[in-house]
Design an enzyme around this catalytic site. Structure first.
Site, PDB file in Angstrom:
ATOM      1  CD1 TRP A 155      -4.861   2.735  -0.550  1.00 24.09           C
ATOM      2  CD2 TRP A 155      -4.929   1.432  -2.358  1.00 24.09           C
ATOM      3  NE1 TRP A 155      -6.179   2.386  -0.765  1.00 24.09           N
ATOM      4  CE2 TRP A 155      -6.241   1.583  -1.864  1.00 24.09           C
ATOM      5  CE3 TRP A 155      -4.726   0.644  -3.488  1.00 24.09           C
ATOM      6  CZ2 TRP A 155      -7.343   0.984  -2.477  1.00 24.09           C
ATOM      7  CZ3 TRP A 155      -5.821   0.044  -4.091  1.00 24.09           C
ATOM      8  CH2 TRP A 155      -7.107   0.221  -3.588  1.00 24.09           C
ATOM      9  CG  HIS A 156      -2.298  -1.755  -5.136  1.00 28.57           C
ATOM     10  ND1 HIS A 156      -2.164  -0.457  -5.575  1.00 28.57           N
ATOM     11  CD2 HIS A 156      -3.262  -2.308  -5.914  1.00 28.57           C
ATOM     12  CE1 HIS A 156      -2.997  -0.244  -6.576  1.00 28.57           C
ATOM     13  NE2 HIS A 156      -3.677  -1.350  -6.798  1.00 28.57           N
ATOM     14  N   GLY A 157      -0.672  -2.964  -0.922  1.00 28.33           N
ATOM     15  CA  GLY A 157      -0.366  -4.046   0.000  1.00 28.33           C
ATOM     16  C   GLY A 157       0.882  -3.797   0.816  1.00 28.33           C
ATOM     17  CG  PHE A 164      -5.371  -4.694  -2.513  1.00 30.26           C
ATOM     18  CD1 PHE A 164      -4.309  -5.386  -1.964  1.00 30.26           C
ATOM     19  CD2 PHE A 164      -5.663  -4.881  -3.844  1.00 30.26           C
ATOM     20  CE1 PHE A 164      -3.537  -6.237  -2.738  1.00 30.26           C
ATOM     21  CE2 PHE A 164      -4.891  -5.726  -4.632  1.00 30.26           C
ATOM     22  CZ  PHE A 164      -3.836  -6.404  -4.079  1.00 30.26           C
TER      23      PHE A 164
END
Length: 501
Positions: A354-356, A501
């Site tokens: 999810w973060h990247g 993000f």
């Protein structure tokens, strides 16, 4: 449009606030003012993507209505309590005809969730997937693939996750569908939390959007104070730490000494906390100025004495989302010990994704998942035997190793940096001392974190202390706020880390 840009501070925010105060005669008009302002705010940065969000909002509303029409669930406090415990939330009799209705409701939910995830995958992960697929093809001497670069809309992950919570909660019976497109669109676009959270569940804020509260003097004073604190954190602390981290992470790790490698990680450790918590302070403060209460997103995470506690204090809205919408559906801790460990690990692997769209984020998520599992196995018990300060140092060591993975430009760079950090005898190949202002600000930031740790150990109520010395605190904060704005105007703007993000 950033919260601390002159355009926002001196034109957009005052204009919207005055409209809200003097032309918002009723809640419907106030909601329209906020929605239009939020659309302008987001459209200023993402004029093309805004139409995608509007289309997906329309789809969400349609899907929610179809689910509700098929559902026999009720929205009541018992349902929420069951959800919090990870219990089964489906109240329908799944036998016979009811089972068919339930299956159709699940299909509509799957459609809505898939449509939202498709937006996220297209904008955020297409390039990453294509790049890795291209590398795989070339490894087998096959023709590669190339796709044009796709611009990543600001805050797309936050928008998508909130929209998914709405659909899932309607399906579960946790919340009723929005009372009209205006309220749901306002929930999605509400500008204080739009770009980087906190991730708000619809049922937690629906009542506030339905009433669109009047803004009172107390709301403005408390909200603006919180907003000033966020600006100070971002511009005076986080951005200075960012310059230090950027300076070191831009160098070849082979030229770094032991102290420099650790300095880069410490700079980034401080940067990401003051940057993200600063944004959360601004978002919560702005919302409060309009009379809204957003949930807290940070609770002094760097005083944690275990990784488990750290994740209860860091980005709390994301941790809550992972627990309720991924960990519990996977079975939580009710499916046996081995499966519980797997569920924990896979949830934080997903957090990394999810973060990247980069292997560094994926490994960072997996790394945190491993330590959460180790906490359950034995580490938490061992840490609890230590004095709080020692457990805190051990936890921060684990956290900072993780932040090195998070910040590195590649896994190769992360590995090389960690290798230098493990060599106390390593000398710098090129002498390059950090500017004194970086060191001084880092010392101040560390002192703030240490004060939080001491305060927790001594049961100091910082909020009550600030109230007792309100005049001095407000005066100092105002001076720092002006200094932060002056610095922000003089230096190039550095976007919030979590905007990516």
């Amino acid at each position: 449009m950033l919260f601390y840009e002159p355009l926002f501070l001196f034109l957009f925010a005052p204009a919207v606030y005055l409209l809200y105060l003097f032309f918002g005669a009723d809640r419907h008009r106030r909601a329209i003012i906020l929605l239009l302002a939020s659309v302008v705010f987001y459209g200023w940065s993402e004029p093309a993507f805004i139409f995608v969000v509007f289309a997906s909002v329309a789809l969400d509303l349609y899907v929610a209505q179809r689910i509700t029409g098929l559902s026999v669930r009720s929205v009541d406090p018992v349902t929420r309590a069951e959800r919090a415990e990870g219990e089964t939330l489906v109240r329908a009799d799944v036998q016979g005809e009811a089972g068919g209705v339930e299956a159709e409701a699940r299909r509509w939910l799957a459609l809505g969730v898939a449509a939202n995830l498709a937006i996220l995958v297209y904008y955020k992960y297409t390039g990453f997937l294509a790049l890795n697929f291209d590398a795989l093809l070339r490894a087998f001497t096959l023709p590669g693939v190339h796709i044009p670069e796709i611009a990543l809309p600001i805050g797309v992950s936050f928008v998508v996750f909130e929209k998914i919570t709405y659909l899932v909660d309607v399906y579960r019976g946790v919340t009723a569908p929005a009372r009209g497109p205006l309220l749901y669109a306002l929930y999605v676009f509400f500008f204080p939390k739009l770009l980087a959270g906190p991730i708000i569940k619809y049922h937690d804020i629906a009542g506030q959007f339905e009433t669109c509260p009047h803004a009172h003097v107390d709301d403005f004073v408390n909200g603006f104070r919180r907003f000033m604190l966020g600006v100070v954190k971002k511009l005076l602390v986080a951005d200075v730490m960012a310059s230090g981290a950027d300076m070191i992470f831009a160098r070849d790790p082979a030229t770094l000494g032991f102290a420099e490698a650790w300095a880069g990680t410490i700079f980034f450790t401080l940067q990401i906390y003051f940057d993200f918590s600063g944004y959360s302070d601004m978002a919560i403060g702005l919302a409060r100025m309009f009379g809204f209460r957003l949930l807290e997103n940070f609770n002094m995470p760097y005083i944690a004495t275990s990784i488990t506690e750290f994740w209860r204090r860091w980005h709390m809205s994301l941790t809550s989302w992972i627990r309720e919408y991924l960990y519990f559906p996977l079975g939580g801790n009710r499916v046996g010990e081995a499966r519980t460990y797997f569920n924990l690990w896979i949830c934080f692997l997903a957090s990394g994704v999810w973060h990247g769209a980069a292997w560094t984020y994926i490994f960072w998520g997996a790394y945190n998942g491993v330590f959460l599992v180790l906490d359950r196995l034995f580490l938490l018990e061992r840490l609890n035997r230590l004095p709080a300060w020692a457990a805190n140092i051990a936890t921060m060591f684990i956290v900072m190793i993780g932040w090195t993975l998070f910040r590195a430009n590649s896994l190769d760079q992360a590995g090389a940096l960690l290798f230098r950090m493990a060599q106390p005898w390593a000398q710098a190949g090129v002498a390059a001392a950090a500017p004194s202002e970086y060191v001084v600000m880092a010392a101040i930031a560390v002192a703030i974190c240490v004060a939080q740790r001491v305060g927790a150990s001594c049961a100091i109520d910082w909020t009550a202390l600030a109230r007792r010395h309100a005049f001095a605190v407000n005066g100092a904060l105002s001076i720092l706020f002006v200094a932060a704005l002056a610095k922000g105007l003089a230096d190039p703007f550095k976007p919030f880390i979590y905007f990516r993000f």
